[in-house]
Design an enzyme around this catalytic site. Structure first.
Site, PDB file in Angstrom:
ATOM      1  CE  LYS A   1      -3.785  -2.001   2.736  1.00  0.00           C
ATOM      2  NZ  LYS A   1      -4.883  -1.763   1.774  1.00  0.00           N
TER       3      LYS A   1
ATOM      4  NE  ARG B   1     -10.973  -9.848  -2.353  1.00  0.00           N
ATOM      5  CZ  ARG B   1     -11.275  -8.930  -3.269  1.00  0.00           C
ATOM      6  NH1 ARG B   1     -11.452  -9.278  -4.542  1.00  0.00           N
ATOM      7  NH2 ARG B   1     -11.405  -7.664  -2.926  1.00  0.00           N
TER       8      ARG B   1
END
Length: 528
Positions: A295, A369
């Site tokens: 990130k 996920r």
């Protein structure tokens, strides 16, 4: 003791105290007098309220709050030194959420003015103008007070913590008619427990990554279970390896010192109406660097809030245990750290998940996920639930689509959407349904494996729900071409990325974690 927020004391009174400190009343937009049983208010108090209204200072605008000082020489017991008037907005828009927000304004005023003892007149409305009961109103007031009173000070200096402790100790007395006193007491207790669960979730969510990691989070869950009477079970990396949980193990592979954990809490009262539990699963990424798909440095520190889905599960489990709800509930926190190291998983890796589905890794920052997928597949097989809900700060795309005031919901069943939408309405939390089906599942098809974990920018939040649907029997809906053919399990995925934390002050939230979802989940379970 569990960290459940401010140590407020709540009382109920059917007449004024002989030595009160402050009084708060609520005012509807355009009203000529307070929304209260004026027979319970003293003459000097009513004059102070009238001054605020007649002068135009207090007009009943939602969340506005004003006060008037009473001349001590004119005080006759029982009267008040200071009177607050909190706006509720127009009568046609009165709701529990509006009352909760106005109560938050009262809590902040009490803190600002260092008021330690306040009486709040229970608002009353003309018959037919609202269906809110006295108990529901009291519950909303207490919820707003406790949520607005939350202040995360665990890492402040000792002097600041001492002062904060003094400030957090307040007494609020709800003034109501004798006929409604019992209902008000029940509303206060329910509101207190739910707000404590939400503040517990906010506290653990706010703890930094060097304090909360998967093993230490498991200890928090075990402490919770011990204190409120839940059953706790923790799967470590060796157990998950034997079970073939390739997703959560891959995400946690970059953090050898603090490996992943599958944390299970269960509320199984003898009074449960059904042997089949409700299953609630939360993403608990205790810190997310993005892994090799790293990130940007800007605001990466806010990735401590990537565990907020799991924190909502913690808050729910606190509340269902304390409320003694007659429903079996299993809560799972899928906990891992997503780090960069020579053992971290890579783009291009192919993972085999618990249910046998294979996943090509295209982005290591689409990690939530993966941990949820193993938790869903294993939890459904293990506990055979009647319905499943998972919560996750899953995608930035849902923030782009829906902003920061509502969560996205994707589901394989219309019924569970209606249930959760009704629960969210009672809780004052907002949901918006997004599609999930074969069109969305097509985004994540893989060449070398069954699916990819990220298919690019198009339909970004929908891809997250589509991915998870491969780990729920009938995940994309009954008869879906790519479902596993099993019996449909009602399932809903809540993407809470926009609402799990805030960078600005809201009516009863300060900057930081909100504990969003606890109230909705409690209402959903309570309705079962």
């Amino acid at each position: 003791m569990l960290p459940t927020g401010p140590s407020f004391t709540f009382k109920v009174a059917t007449k004024l105290s002989t030595q009160p400190a402050c009084l708060s009343v609520f005012l509807l937009d355009g009203a000529k007098g307070p929304a209260a049983d004026e027979a319970l208010l003293g003459d000097v108090t009513k004059k102070a309220i009238a001054r605020l209204i007649l002068s135009g200072v207090s007009r009943g605008k939602a969340r506005d709050i004003h006060f008037d000082l009473i001349d001590e020489t004119s005080r006759k017991n029982p009267e008040f030194r200071r009177v607050y008037v909190a706006g509720l907005g127009p009568v046609k828009k009165v709701s529990a959420e509006g009352i909760r927000q106005s109560a938050g304004a009262i809590a902040r005023a009490a803190k600002k003015h260092r008021v330690a003892d306040m009486t709040i007149a229970l608002p009353q409305f003309e018959r037919g103008s609202t269906d809110l009961t006295a108990g529901a109103i009291a519950e909303a007031i207490v919820g707003g007070l406790l949520l607005a009173g939350f202040d995360f000070t665990e890492y402040k200096g000792t002097a600041a913590k001492r002062d904060a402790g003094k400030e957090a100790s307040r007494t609020f007395t709800i003034l109501c008619s004798p006929e409604s006193a019992d209902a008000v007491k029940r509303g206060i207790e329910r509101g207190r427990i739910i707000a404590e669960g939400q503040n517990f979730a906010r506290t653990i969510a706010s703890r930094p990554g060097n304090v909360i990691n998967p093993p230490s989070l498991a200890k928090v869950a075990q402490d919770l279970a011990k204190e409120v009477g839940l059953t706790a079970r923790v799967l470590d990396e060796k157990q998950m390896q034997k079970l073939g949980m390739g997703g959560i193990l891959a995400v946690g592979a970059g953090s050898i010192v603090t490996p992943p954990r599958m944390i299970v809490l269960e509320h199984a009262p003898k009074s449960a109406k059904s042997g089949q539990p409700l299953l609630v699963i939360g993403k608990a990424i205790t810190f997310d660097t993005g892994g090799i798909s790293i990130k940007p440095a800007d605001k990466m520190g806010r990735m401590i809030f990537d565990k907020c889905g799991g924190m909502a599960v913690l808050g729910l489990m606190y509340a269902v245990a304390k409320l003694k709800l007659p429903v079996r509930v299993v809560g799972i926190l899928a906990a891992a750290e997503n780090h960069i190291s020579d053992t971290a998983y890579r783009p291009g890796d192919i993972l085999k998940m618990y249910n046998g589905v294979t996943v090509e890794v295209t982005n290591t920052d689409a990690e939530g996920r993966l941990v949820l997928a193993d938790a869903l597949a294993w939890g459904i097989e293990q506990y055979k639930p009647s319905a499943v809900v998972n919560l996750a700060t899953l995608t930035g795309g849902v923030v782009v689509a829906l902003g920061k005031t509502m969560a996205g919901i994707m589901a394989n069943d219309d019924g569970i959407v209606k249930e959760l939408d009704a629960a969210a309405g009672l809780a004052g939390e907002k949901l918006w349904r997004l599609p999930i089906g074969e069109d969305q599942r097509e985004y994540i098809k893989s060449e070398p494996a069954d699916i990819v974990n990220s298919g690019g920018r198009e339909g970004h939040p929908l891809q997250g729900g589509a991915f998870l649907s491969f780990f729920v029997p009938g995940g994309a809906g009954e008869g879906a071409a790519n479902s596993d053919g099993g019996k449909l399990v009602p399932w809903a995925h809540l993407d809470i990325a926009g609402v799990a934390d805030t960078e600005k002050d809201l009516p009863y939230y300060a900057k930081g974690a909100t504990g969003w979802g606890v109230r909705t989940l409690v209402e959903w379970v309570s309705a079962k």
